[in-house]
Structure formats: C-alpha cells, structure tokens
Design a protein around this motif. Structure first.
Motif, short mmCIF file in Angstrom:
data_model
loop_
_atom_site.label_atom_id
_atom_site.label_comp_id
_atom_site.label_asym_id
_atom_site.label_seq_id
_atom_site.Cartn_x
_atom_site.Cartn_y
_atom_site.Cartn_z
N ASP A 22 2.55 -16.73 -17.48
CA ASP A 22 3.02 -17.58 -16.33
C ASP A 22 4.27 -18.22 -15.86
N LYS A 23 4.84 -18.32 -16.87
CA LYS A 23 6.24 -18.27 -17.42
C LYS A 23 6.93 -16.64 -16.31
N GLU A 24 6.68 -16.31 -16.88
CA GLU A 24 7.72 -14.47 -16.29
C GLU A 24 7.38 -14.28 -14.95
N LEU A 25 5.65 -14.67 -14.64
CA LEU A 25 5.26 -14.76 -13.62
C LEU A 25 5.88 -15.04 -12.36
N ASN A 26 6.08 -16.43 -12.36
CA ASN A 26 6.74 -17.08 -11.91
C ASN A 26 8.23 -16.44 -11.43
N ASN A 27 8.36 -16.37 -12.68
CA ASN A 27 10.24 -15.72 -12.16
C ASN A 27 10.00 -14.43 -11.68
N MET A 46 7.96 -14.26 -9.48
CA MET A 46 7.82 -14.49 -7.90
C MET A 46 9.20 -15.34 -7.33
N ALA A 47 9.60 -15.31 -8.23
CA ALA A 47 11.05 -16.40 -7.57
C ALA A 47 12.10 -14.57 -7.23
N ARG A 74 6.68 -19.93 1.42
CA ARG A 74 6.14 -19.58 0.15
C ARG A 74 4.87 -20.03 0.89
N VAL A 112 -1.10 -13.61 -7.02
CA VAL A 112 0.25 -14.48 -7.61
C VAL A 112 1.70 -15.07 -6.64
N LEU A 113 1.34 -14.27 -5.05
CA LEU A 113 2.31 -14.52 -4.58
C LEU A 113 1.84 -14.61 -3.32
#
Length: 276
Positions: free
Chosen positions: A183-188, A190-191, A206, A222-223
C-alpha cells in the motif's frame, strides 16, 4: 406540467444544435436556448416524472433507470461539444438540474452571468482528459517490494528456521508487513505518476477510485485523475503517458487515458449548480 432539463451551458454557436439524441425522457427534443452570448442546452420534461423527490425515489427503486438516464445526459453533452463547434467552451451540468420555466433559467443565468463567462474563458482552448491506472499483477508488484525491503527479508529468514507450529504467527505478521509495504509503495508510485502528469497540464485533480462493479475490470483501479490540457499539448501528454507505461509495466501496473471529455472536474460552482 413541463419544466426545462439543463444539460450544459456553452458559448453561442451561431447555428442550430445538431443532435441525434432525444432528451432525458426519450421524447423531448433537445434544443439550445440563447441568452446573451450564451446557450443553455435543454429539453422539456414532465416535472411530475423528473421532480427532485421522484428522481430520488426512482434512484432507490430502479438503478437501471438512473443508469439509462445518466447515459442520455452524457450523450447530449457529448453531442453539444462535437467537432462542428470546435473551439467553443462548454460547461457540463451534473445530472438532474431542472428549472420550472424559461424565466427561472434566465434569472439564474443573469445572476451568475459574469461567473459563467469567467469559467468559459478559463477553459477556452483546453480539453479534459481522464487518466486511470490499474494494478494488473499484484504478485509481481509484491515480489519487487520483497526484493528491496530489508525488514521483509529478515522476517523471511526467521521463518525459514522455525517449525511449522511456531511459524504461524510470524507468517501472519509477515503478511501484514507485506500488505502495508504494498500500500505504501502504491501510494508513492501513484503520487509520482500524478506529479508527472501535472507537469503537462494547466490543472489536474485526483478523483475517487472506482470499484470493480463500476469499471467492469478484474484489476483494481489505483489512480483516477483528470487533467485539463491546452489543445497543443495533447500529443506531448499522450507521449508522457506511454513513457510512464513503459516505466511501470515491469511493476505490474498500467495506465489508460481517454478524452476529450466535457470539463466536469474544472467548471463547477456552488451558487448556480442547484435545482430550481
């Protein structure tokens, strides 16, 4: 009793509104009602059938009815921004904006006339494009995280030396760690994708992540983003997305884009966008 259903506002096209789509009720003709330098794209509807309370009731009782009407609403707006009128600014309305009569609509247009003109001017020569990213291969994404994450590596080493009975709780802990890191890496990621897209856009936002029941896909979204672009920047925007796709495909992700769309995400205002 008949009212006016409002689909969108646009600059005066100086010509007839060419549309192959009937109105929201499937019967009424769609037409452009001129007001100063503006046009309100409308059709007549029964206030008994499309009143606020009735629509809310139908929404609860018949989801397919709402979907059908929402699609008609969107098709009329698409027709109103066809290539015949390229270069004209257009403000799409949300579903269900109805006025009791022409006088009520004109009163609202007069009240917010300069605000409407300001919005139309701001989006002139620009297009809204949609960008959606999906996690196609979660396993591949997890494996790349495991390769780099030292905490996960250490836990896996511990697990290898434990008996089957002793390993259960460590396995559960490891699953939780992996899930959090994914989840953390996905957020990174996507950002990073969103910031890359912002560089090509005049404005960007977004949007809400859509579930599988709305996307019709197995892969989770995811985005979900919308970008307002200068028309001359469209090809650069597409090229940027293709380069980003090449970069993230190895991680099990991919991006799709579509457009141009009516500028739903960049043209709303509170005082006007209300049912009368």
């Amino acid at each position: 009793m008949a009212g006016l259903y409002l689909y969108c506002l646009r600059e005066n096209a100086q010509g007839p509104l060419l549309t192959s789509t009937r109105g929201i009720d499937g019967k009424g003709e769609v037409f452009a009602l001129p007001f100063r330098e503006l046009e309100a794209v409308v059709s007549e509807v029964s206030l008994e059938e499309f009143g606020c309370e009735e629509v809310q009731k139908r929404a609860q009782e018949d989801v397919n009815w709402i979907k059908e009407k929402a699609l008609t609403h969107a098709r009329v707006i698409q027709e109103a921004m066809k290539k015949d009128h390229i270069g004209l600014s257009l403000i799409p309305m949300r579903f269900g904006i109805i006025f009791n009569d022409v006088e009520g609509l004109e009163k609202a247009l007069e009240k917010d006339y300069f605000k409407i003109r300001e919005i139309l001017e701001r989006i002139r020569g620009k297009q809204e494009w949609s960008v959606k990213a999906y996690l196609k291969d979660r396993k591949a994404f997890e494996e790349r995280i495991k390769e780099k994450n030292e905490v996960i590596k250490e836990k896996e080493k511990e697990l290898a030396f434990l008996s089957e009975g002793m390993s259960y709780f460590l396995e559960e802990e490891l699953k939780e760690i992996i899930s959090k890191e994914v989840d953390k890496e996905l957020n990174n990621v996507m950002a990073y994708l969103f910031e890359s897209l912002k560089k090509q856009a005049i404005d960007s936002v977004r949007c809400k992540i859509l579930g599988r029941e709305l996307t019709g896909r197995i892969e989770p979204m995811v985005l979900n983003a919308a970008c307002l672009l200068q028309e001359e920047k469209i090809e650069d925007f597409k090229k940027e997305i293709e380069e980003l796709n090449d970069e993230i495909r190895i991680k099990g992700l991919y991006i799709e884009y579509s457009g141009p769309w009516p500028a739903y995400n960049f043209t709303s205002w509170q005082s006007y966008d209300e049912q009368t």
